[in-house]
Motif scaffolding. Structure first.
Motif, mmCIF file in Angstrom:
data_model
loop_
_atom_site.group_PDB
_atom_site.id
_atom_site.type_symbol
_atom_site.label_atom_id
_atom_site.label_comp_id
_atom_site.label_asym_id
_atom_site.label_seq_id
_atom_site.Cartn_x
_atom_site.Cartn_y
_atom_site.Cartn_z
ATOM 1 N N ASN A 66 1.012 -9.451 21.400
ATOM 2 C CA ASN A 66 1.780 -8.507 21.785
ATOM 3 C C ASN A 66 2.677 -8.250 20.468
ATOM 4 O O ASN A 66 3.102 -7.161 20.125
ATOM 5 N N ARG A 67 3.288 -9.298 20.431
ATOM 6 C CA ARG A 67 4.609 -9.481 19.662
ATOM 7 C C ARG A 67 3.861 -8.932 18.102
ATOM 8 O O ARG A 67 4.597 -7.828 17.481
ATOM 9 N N VAL A 68 2.902 -9.176 17.581
ATOM 10 C CA VAL A 68 2.229 -8.781 16.454
ATOM 11 C C VAL A 68 1.934 -7.291 16.409
ATOM 12 O O VAL A 68 2.255 -6.253 15.579
ATOM 13 N N SER A 69 1.300 -6.785 17.896
ATOM 14 C CA SER A 69 0.917 -5.426 17.785
ATOM 15 C C SER A 69 2.314 -4.383 17.679
ATOM 16 O O SER A 69 2.284 -3.309 17.002
ATOM 17 N N ARG A 70 3.514 -4.940 18.541
ATOM 18 C CA ARG A 70 4.421 -4.313 18.696
ATOM 19 C C ARG A 70 5.195 -3.775 17.139
ATOM 20 O O ARG A 70 5.597 -2.736 16.977
ATOM 21 N N ILE A 71 5.260 -4.874 16.273
ATOM 22 C CA ILE A 71 5.529 -4.815 14.897
ATOM 23 C C ILE A 71 4.713 -4.233 14.172
ATOM 24 O O ILE A 71 5.153 -2.885 13.381
ATOM 25 N N THR A 72 3.581 -4.129 14.456
ATOM 26 C CA THR A 72 2.481 -3.258 13.247
ATOM 27 C C THR A 72 2.439 -1.909 13.791
ATOM 28 O O THR A 72 2.354 -0.949 12.988
ATOM 29 N N ASP A 73 2.563 -1.747 15.048
ATOM 30 C CA ASP A 73 2.633 -0.001 15.695
ATOM 31 C C ASP A 73 3.916 0.580 14.988
ATOM 32 O O ASP A 73 3.515 1.793 14.418
ATOM 33 N N ARG A 74 4.857 0.005 14.811
ATOM 34 C CA ARG A 74 6.036 0.432 14.060
ATOM 35 C C ARG A 74 5.857 0.841 12.881
ATOM 36 O O ARG A 74 6.091 1.861 12.177
ATOM 37 N N LEU A 75 4.987 -0.175 12.170
ATOM 38 C CA LEU A 75 5.061 0.019 10.704
ATOM 39 C C LEU A 75 3.751 1.088 10.626
ATOM 40 O O LEU A 75 3.795 2.098 9.429
ATOM 41 N N ILE A 76 2.848 1.082 11.413
ATOM 42 C CA ILE A 76 1.624 2.185 11.115
ATOM 43 C C ILE A 76 2.179 3.360 11.304
ATOM 44 O O ILE A 76 1.868 4.427 10.501
ATOM 45 N N ILE A 131 5.898 -8.992 5.832
ATOM 46 C CA ILE A 131 4.581 -9.493 5.183
ATOM 47 C C ILE A 131 3.415 -8.399 5.787
ATOM 48 O O ILE A 131 2.729 -8.006 4.725
ATOM 49 N N MET A 132 3.384 -7.937 6.736
ATOM 50 C CA MET A 132 2.610 -7.036 7.371
ATOM 51 C C MET A 132 2.765 -5.576 6.466
ATOM 52 O O MET A 132 1.990 -5.109 5.945
ATOM 53 N N GLY A 133 4.392 -5.110 6.286
ATOM 54 C CA GLY A 133 4.504 -4.149 5.443
ATOM 55 C C GLY A 133 3.939 -4.099 3.814
ATOM 56 O O GLY A 133 3.384 -3.279 3.566
ATOM 57 N N HIS A 134 4.122 -5.278 3.482
ATOM 58 C CA HIS A 134 3.667 -5.391 2.089
ATOM 59 C C HIS A 134 2.169 -5.352 2.169
ATOM 60 O O HIS A 134 1.552 -4.709 1.032
#
Ligand SMILES: [Zn+2]
Length: 257
Positions: A66-76, A131-134
């Motif tokens: 959930n933590r990873v998804s919350r972060i990547t959702d905002r980046l997406i 890191i995921m933004g990169h």
């Protein structure tokens, strides 16, 4: 007489050669179409995840997922604004339970992060976002397609004609896999750093975390380089260059948070 020449040149350029990237404007080696790149990446992604599943290596840690998804959702959400064609991508993120220090985003938005990098580097949310933004920046900037093109060029014996004709994706799925293990060029790295920190700032993540992330990555290199660094060779001045970007990123971050 000049029109047939232009037509031939355009045809050749569309099949093999260099194209200017729509986001960065940089000329890139292109031996596969965007559609082929995405379809074969999707296939490679499905294979990677099903193998991880078989080996019990897909993380079932709900809190971490959930933590990873919350972060990547905002980046997406920000990626779709930065590069509108990515609105049509089938974005997806997996957490792979391996001690590896690694993370990636394939062409078309298929992502993974490994528990090893989160745990060993004790990553904060802001650092995961960096890191995921990169990684997402690499995908938006067409770097995966560039790596696939290099993977094809390396496979001298492959039937490049049938690849270019796009009839056989089974040839390309292994190429997409190989591409994932090739180092990005230093030019690609600098671009991904520059666009990645902005993507994260726009999504409300602290730009200063980019500097901390790479400092942690460097510190971890003591016991042999992390897998991540073999595919993301450091431009020599990476930390300085990111530090220099922080002042212009702070107002974007302050506005977004
Ligand atoms: Zn990179």
């Amino acid at each position: 007489m000049k029109y047939p020449l232009i037509a031939t040149a355009l045809l050749a350029a569309s099949l093999v050669g260099c194209q200017a990237n729509p986001v960065s404007g940089r000329q890139q080696l292109v031996l596969v179409s965007e559609e082929q790149t995405q379809a074969s990446s999707a296939q490679a992604y499905t294979q990677t995840l099903s193998e991880a599943q078989k080996q019990g290596k897909l993380s079932t840690d709900a809190a971490l997922n959930n933590r990873v998804s919350r972060i990547t959702d905002r980046l997406i959400a920000e990626a779709k604004l930065m590069y509108p064609p990515s609105r049509d991508w089938q974005w997806s993120v997996a957490v792979i339970d391996e001690p590896t220090l690694n993370a990636w985003c394939m062409p078309g938005g298929k992502m993974a992060i490994y528990t090893g990098i989160v745990q060993k580097l004790k990553l904060t949310d802001d650092e995961i976002a960096q890191i995921m933004g990169h990684e997402i920046a690499h995908a938006l900037l067409g770097h995966g397609r560039e790596r696939m093109s290099r993977a094809i060029a390396m496979q001298g014996g492959m039937q490049i004609g049938s690849i270019l004709a796009g009839r056989d994706l089974s040839i390309l799925a292994p190429v997409a896999d190989i591409a994932l293990t090739l180092p990005h060029s230093r030019a690609s790295e600098s671009e991904a750093d520059r666009y990645g920190i902005e993507l994260a700032a726009r999504a409300g993540f602290d730009p200063r975390a980019a500097v901390r992330l790479w400092e942690k990555m460097d510190a971890a290199s003591g016991n042999g380089p992390p897998q991540f660094l073999s595919t993301h060779p450091a431009p020599g001045n990476r930390i300085q260059a990111l530090n220099a970007l922080v002042p212009q990123m702070m107002p974007i971050y302050e506005k977004a948070r």
